[in-house]
Design an enzyme around this catalytic site. Structure first.
Site, PDB file in Angstrom:
ATOM      1  N   ASP A  67       3.551   8.579   0.954  1.00  0.00           N
ATOM      2  CA  ASP A  67       3.078   7.745  -0.146  1.00  0.00           C
ATOM      3  C   ASP A  67       1.939   8.395  -0.917  1.00  0.00           C
ATOM      4  O   ASP A  67       1.332   9.368  -0.450  1.00  0.00           O
ATOM      5  CB  ASP A  67       2.642   6.361   0.377  1.00  0.00           C
ATOM      6  N   ASN A 137      -0.886  -4.751   9.929  1.00  0.00           N
ATOM      7  CA  ASN A 137       0.089  -5.798   9.574  1.00  0.00           C
ATOM      8  C   ASN A 137       1.532  -5.327   9.770  1.00  0.00           C
ATOM      9  O   ASN A 137       2.464  -5.981   9.316  1.00  0.00           O
ATOM     10  CB  ASN A 137      -0.117  -6.254   8.123  1.00  0.00           C
ATOM     11  N   HIS A 139       2.866  -2.502   8.611  1.00  0.00           N
ATOM     12  CA  HIS A 139       3.474  -1.682   7.547  1.00  0.00           C
ATOM     13  C   HIS A 139       3.702  -0.253   8.019  1.00  0.00           C
ATOM     14  O   HIS A 139       2.993   0.263   8.879  1.00  0.00           O
ATOM     15  CB  HIS A 139       2.682  -1.743   6.236  1.00  0.00           C
ATOM     16  N   GLU A 144       4.840  -3.040   2.843  1.00  0.00           N
ATOM     17  CA  GLU A 144       4.078  -4.190   3.322  1.00  0.00           C
ATOM     18  C   GLU A 144       5.024  -5.269   3.844  1.00  0.00           C
ATOM     19  O   GLU A 144       6.232  -5.225   3.548  1.00  0.00           O
ATOM     20  CB  GLU A 144       3.230  -4.733   2.163  1.00  0.00           C
TER      21      GLU A 144
HETATM   22  C1  F6R Z   1      -0.227   6.684   5.450  1.00  0.00           C
HETATM   23  C2  F6R Z   1       0.534   5.446   5.498  1.00  0.00           C
HETATM   24  C3  F6R Z   1       0.066   4.229   6.238  1.00  0.00           C
HETATM   25  C4  F6R Z   1      -0.802   4.529   7.455  1.00  0.00           C
HETATM   26  C5  F6R Z   1      -1.271   3.229   8.099  1.00  0.00           C
HETATM   27  C6  F6R Z   1      -2.202   3.488   9.260  1.00  0.00           C
HETATM   28  O1  F6R Z   1       0.445   7.661   4.677  1.00  0.00           O
HETATM   29  O2  F6R Z   1       1.545   5.396   4.904  1.00  0.00           O
HETATM   30  O3  F6R Z   1       1.189   3.482   6.632  1.00  0.00           O
HETATM   31  O4  F6R Z   1      -0.064   5.287   8.366  1.00  0.00           O
HETATM   32  O5  F6R Z   1      -1.915   2.432   7.169  1.00  0.00           O
HETATM   33  O6  F6R Z   1      -3.372   4.061   8.792  1.00  0.00           O
HETATM   34  P1  F6R Z   1      -4.492   4.589   9.805  1.00  0.00           P
HETATM   35  O7  F6R Z   1      -3.912   5.751  10.494  1.00  0.00           O
HETATM   36  O8  F6R Z   1      -5.637   4.970   8.898  1.00  0.00           O
HETATM   37  O9  F6R Z   1      -4.815   3.459  10.697  1.00  0.00           O
END
Ligand code: F6R
Length: 274
Positions: A67, A137, A139, A144
């Site tokens: 992303d 959550n 995702h 989401e």
């Molecule tokens: C990152 C992404 C997100 C993260 C997720 C966890 O490219 O797509 O899905 O993997 O938000 O983030 P952290 O590792 O910061 O807890």
């Protein structure tokens, strides 16, 4: 889903790096799906150390990130492009021209980014190994809760929770985007292999739902239960709410004993077979 539980986040990183190195050993032209966020940073550090030690090369690798924010210049320190440069690309021998993120250039219609990105992934031969983190959550990428399980790369609006979780990475007064282009859930499921990493107690509830809950668009990571080759790599804190924790650890021991007897190299590990 195979669940692996390690003592701490460093062991999680070592294991994830082992899987990537094993893949590159027999497919130097591998296509890697990469993630940003705090979780994979330790894995990138291990990979950098192995690169510096001459144990691994990324010269022929192509990468696709999950992303990228909409509304930030790629040179912004908060863009995921900058994150990847800082935590991995600038230090290894990957060809920058073969590192892709779903970036939306200034003035570009963000809705046009997804279809191009999908085509690029197909043209590269598809993703051999996708690295994932997980949001509190549930995702994956920026898919989401409520995201279509059949979604492809597209614009997503972040939930308030994700926006707040990620605000720790922005300074007060900085523009923080509330939209991103993300690989879709179906795009992620197209990857041949998936490694989902989670560390820390704050991920324990999301991991319990992912591994032991019912498949639901309201918890997007649950869809990984349907994929043939997913390894969920956890530290003890992230695994702490799993009801069947003892069983996963028992399975891990049994699989280790098969590997000890019959060989544990990538060639002998069915996870790497196409
Ligand atoms: C990152 C992404 C997100 C993260 C997720 C966890 O490219 O797509 O899905 O993997 O938000 O983030 P952290 O590792 O910061 O807890």
């Amino acid at each position: 889903m195979e669940v692996f539980i390690f003592k701490d986040s460093q062991q999680v990183a070592e294991y994830a790096a082992d899987m990537i190195c094993n893949l590159l050993d027999f497919k130097s032209r591998a296509v890697l799906g990469l993630a940003t966020g705090t979780t994979p940073i330790a894995t990138y550090e291990v990979l950098i150390n192995r690169f510096r030690a001459g144990q691994i090369s990324f010269k022929r690798v192509t990468s696709f990130n999950l992303d990228e924010y909409i509304g930030l210049q790629s040179s912004s320190p908060h863009s995921y492009r900058s994150f990847m440069n800082k935590h991995l690309f600038d230090t290894i021998d990957i060809d920058p021209a073969r590192t892709y993120l779903p970036e939306c250039s200034p003035g570009q219609d963000p809705r046009s980014v997804g279809p191009d990105y999908e085509q690029r992934i197909v043209a590269a031969g598809g993703i051999d190994l996708q690295l994932l983190g997980i949001g509190g959550n549930g995702h994956i990428g920026f898919n989401e809760p409520g995201s279509s399980l059949g979604s492809r790369t597209r614009v997503k609006v972040l939930t308030q929770r994700t926006f707040e979780d990620n605000s720790r990475l922005f300074n007060e007064g900085d523009f923080q985007p509330h939209m991103a282009v993300t690989m879709g859930i179906a795009t992620i499921l197209d990857a041949r292999r998936i490694l989902l990493l989670a560390t820390g107690e704050h991920k324990a509830a999301a991991i319990k739902d992912t591994v032991e809950g019912a498949i639901s668009a309201m918890h997007p990571a649950t869809v990984l239960q349907q994929h043939q080759r997913v390894r969920v790599i956890l530290d003890e804190a992230a695994a702490s709410q799993l009801e069947h924790l003892d069983y996963y650890q028992w399975v891990q021991l049994q699989n280790d004993s098969i590997a000890a007897k019959h060989g544990g190299s990538a060639d002998e590990d069915p996870w790497f077979h196409n």
